[in-house]
Design a protein around this motif. Structure first.
Motif, PDB file in Angstrom:
ATOM      1  N   ARG A  39       0.828  -1.218   0.000  1.00  0.00           N
ATOM      2  CA  ARG A  39       0.000   0.000   0.000  1.00  0.00           C
ATOM      3  C   ARG A  39       0.859   1.264   0.000  1.00  0.00           C
ATOM      4  NH1 ARG A  39      -4.748  -2.072   3.907  1.00  0.00           N
ATOM      5  NH2 ARG A  39      -5.871  -3.168   2.291  1.00  0.00           N
ATOM      6  N   ARG A  40       1.941   1.259   0.767  1.00  0.00           N
ATOM      7  CA  ARG A  40       2.817   2.430   0.810  1.00  0.00           C
ATOM      8  C   ARG A  40       3.485   2.647  -0.553  1.00  0.00           C
ATOM      9  NH1 ARG A  40       6.978   2.414   5.488  1.00  0.00           N
ATOM     10  NH2 ARG A  40       5.892   0.467   5.456  1.00  0.00           N
ATOM     11  N   SER A  41       3.969   1.550  -1.154  1.00  0.00           N
ATOM     12  CA  SER A  41       4.587   1.649  -2.482  1.00  0.00           C
ATOM     13  C   SER A  41       3.582   2.138  -3.506  1.00  0.00           C
ATOM     14  CB  SER A  41       5.123   0.295  -2.920  1.00  0.00           C
ATOM     15  OG  SER A  41       6.140  -0.133  -2.063  1.00  0.00           O
ATOM     16  N   LEU A  42       2.367   1.611  -3.429  1.00  0.00           N
ATOM     17  CA  LEU A  42       1.323   2.014  -4.358  1.00  0.00           C
ATOM     18  C   LEU A  42       0.979   3.490  -4.175  1.00  0.00           C
ATOM     19  CD1 LEU A  42      -0.442   0.902  -6.572  1.00  0.00           C
ATOM     20  CD2 LEU A  42      -2.125   0.283  -4.839  1.00  0.00           C
ATOM     21  N   SER A  80     -10.296   3.811  -8.722  1.00  0.00           N
ATOM     22  CA  SER A  80     -10.139   5.245  -8.470  1.00  0.00           C
ATOM     23  C   SER A  80      -9.713   5.521  -7.025  1.00  0.00           C
ATOM     24  CB  SER A  80     -11.461   5.964  -8.743  1.00  0.00           C
ATOM     25  OG  SER A  80     -12.396   5.634  -7.723  1.00  0.00           O
ATOM     26  N   PRO A  81      -9.146   6.702  -6.784  1.00  0.00           N
ATOM     27  CA  PRO A  81      -8.795   7.071  -5.402  1.00  0.00           C
ATOM     28  C   PRO A  81     -10.006   7.081  -4.476  1.00  0.00           C
ATOM     29  CG  PRO A  81      -7.685   8.514  -6.949  1.00  0.00           C
ATOM     30  CD  PRO A  81      -8.656   7.676  -7.751  1.00  0.00           C
ATOM     31  N   ALA A  82     -11.175   7.474  -4.990  1.00  0.00           N
ATOM     32  CA  ALA A  82     -12.382   7.484  -4.154  1.00  0.00           C
ATOM     33  C   ALA A  82     -12.752   6.070  -3.735  1.00  0.00           C
ATOM     34  CB  ALA A  82     -13.536   8.135  -4.914  1.00  0.00           C
ATOM     35  N   ALA A  83     -12.629   5.116  -4.664  1.00  0.00           N
ATOM     36  CA  ALA A  83     -12.924   3.718  -4.334  1.00  0.00           C
ATOM     37  C   ALA A  83     -11.931   3.192  -3.313  1.00  0.00           C
ATOM     38  CB  ALA A  83     -12.903   2.870  -5.594  1.00  0.00           C
ATOM     39  N   ALA A  84     -10.681   3.599  -3.438  1.00  0.00           N
ATOM     40  CA  ALA A  84      -9.651   3.152  -2.494  1.00  0.00           C
ATOM     41  C   ALA A  84      -9.962   3.656  -1.089  1.00  0.00           C
ATOM     42  CB  ALA A  84      -8.279   3.621  -2.943  1.00  0.00           C
ATOM     43  N   ALA A  85     -10.475   4.877  -0.998  1.00  0.00           N
ATOM     44  CA  ALA A  85     -10.818   5.425   0.310  1.00  0.00           C
ATOM     45  C   ALA A  85     -12.034   4.709   0.899  1.00  0.00           C
ATOM     46  CB  ALA A  85     -11.094   6.920   0.193  1.00  0.00           C
ATOM     47  N   ALA A  86     -13.005   4.364   0.041  1.00  0.00           N
ATOM     48  CA  ALA A  86     -14.229   3.731   0.519  1.00  0.00           C
ATOM     49  C   ALA A  86     -14.024   2.254   0.877  1.00  0.00           C
ATOM     50  CB  ALA A  86     -15.324   3.860  -0.534  1.00  0.00           C
ATOM     51  N   PRO A 102     -10.656  -0.021   0.717  1.00  0.00           N
ATOM     52  CA  PRO A 102      -9.256  -0.246   0.347  1.00  0.00           C
ATOM     53  C   PRO A 102      -8.961  -1.675  -0.114  1.00  0.00           C
ATOM     54  CG  PRO A 102      -9.394   0.904   2.448  1.00  0.00           C
ATOM     55  CD  PRO A 102     -10.781   0.496   2.073  1.00  0.00           C
ATOM     56  N   ALA A 103      -9.575  -2.669   0.511  1.00  0.00           N
ATOM     57  CA  ALA A 103      -9.287  -4.058   0.140  1.00  0.00           C
ATOM     58  C   ALA A 103      -9.758  -4.353  -1.282  1.00  0.00           C
ATOM     59  CB  ALA A 103      -9.949  -5.007   1.130  1.00  0.00           C
ATOM     60  N   ARG A 104     -10.956  -3.907  -1.640  1.00  0.00           N
ATOM     61  CA  ARG A 104     -11.471  -4.146  -2.995  1.00  0.00           C
ATOM     62  C   ARG A 104     -10.642  -3.388  -4.020  1.00  0.00           C
ATOM     63  NH1 ARG A 104     -14.921  -6.011  -6.465  1.00  0.00           N
ATOM     64  NH2 ARG A 104     -16.058  -4.720  -7.936  1.00  0.00           N
ATOM     65  N   SER A 105     -10.279  -2.157  -3.699  1.00  0.00           N
ATOM     66  CA  SER A 105      -9.462  -1.373  -4.613  1.00  0.00           C
ATOM     67  C   SER A 105      -8.100  -2.029  -4.816  1.00  0.00           C
ATOM     68  CB  SER A 105      -9.305   0.048  -4.070  1.00  0.00           C
ATOM     69  OG  SER A 105      -8.517   0.813  -4.934  1.00  0.00           O
ATOM     70  N   GLU A 106      -7.498  -2.495  -3.732  1.00  0.00           N
ATOM     71  CA  GLU A 106      -6.198  -3.159  -3.837  1.00  0.00           C
ATOM     72  C   GLU A 106      -6.313  -4.422  -4.686  1.00  0.00           C
ATOM     73  OE1 GLU A 106      -3.010  -5.392  -0.970  1.00  0.00           O
ATOM     74  OE2 GLU A 106      -3.975  -3.589  -0.190  1.00  0.00           O
ATOM     75  N   GLU A 107      -7.379  -5.163  -4.503  1.00  0.00           N
ATOM     76  CA  GLU A 107      -7.603  -6.383  -5.293  1.00  0.00           C
ATOM     77  C   GLU A 107      -7.693  -6.034  -6.788  1.00  0.00           C
ATOM     78  OE1 GLU A 107     -11.395  -9.274  -6.005  1.00  0.00           O
ATOM     79  OE2 GLU A 107     -10.974  -8.683  -3.938  1.00  0.00           O
ATOM     80  N   GLY A 108      -8.426  -4.974  -7.108  1.00  0.00           N
ATOM     81  CA  GLY A 108      -8.559  -4.549  -8.503  1.00  0.00           C
ATOM     82  C   GLY A 108      -7.249  -4.067  -9.094  1.00  0.00           C
ATOM     83  N   ILE A 109      -6.501  -3.327  -8.325  1.00  0.00           N
ATOM     84  CA  ILE A 109      -5.216  -2.818  -8.817  1.00  0.00           C
ATOM     85  C   ILE A 109      -4.233  -3.969  -9.014  1.00  0.00           C
ATOM     86  CG2 ILE A 109      -3.211  -1.419  -8.191  1.00  0.00           C
ATOM     87  CD1 ILE A 109      -5.267   0.571  -6.958  1.00  0.00           C
TER      88      ILE A 109
END
Length: 122
Positions: A3-6, A47-53, A55-62
């Motif tokens: 997450r920090r690297s991302l 998106s950044p908004a999805a990551a804020a809402a 984080p686990a789903r956003s990380e999975e997608g990325i």
């Protein structure tokens, strides 16, 4: 951590700020080539908004997009630029000042087994 690297990569990506037509072209490309093989995802999931809402789903997608990108766009590695022989990966180092100017944070080091020349990939 991942997450920090991302987060660091996201900051550098925002500094590059592509023109509107470039961003639209990239979105179109991802919609045509990435999303069909990942029907459970949408671009808004990345998106950044999805990551804020969520984080686990956003990380999975990325992570899914990064795996797809690595498979779809492998870069040529392991070949010496000087003599064409096989080069071996030796690790990563901090990017040089010139490489950091192009927004790289680190560079890969490669060494040729034949002519012993070193190469950097940033």
């Amino acid at each position: 951590s991942f997450r920090r690297s991302l987060g660091g990569l996201a900051v550098r990506a925002r500094r590059m700020s592509p023109a509107r037509h470039e961003a639209a072209a990239l979105r179109g490309y991802l919609e045509r080539h990435f999303l069909p093989s990942h029907p459970a995802l949408s671009l808004s999931d990345l998106s950044p908004a999805a990551a804020a809402a969520d984080p686990a789903r956003s990380e999975e997608g990325i992570r899914a997009m990064l795996r797809w990108f690595k498979e779809a766009f492998p870069y040529e590695r392991g070949t010496c630029a000087s003599c064409g022989a096989s080069a071996g990966y030796r690790g990563t180092v901090r990017a040089s000042r010139r490489e950091r100017g192009r927004l790289a944070a680190r560079a890969e080091l490669w060494r040729c087994g034949e002519c012993s020349s070193w190469q950097r990939f940033a």
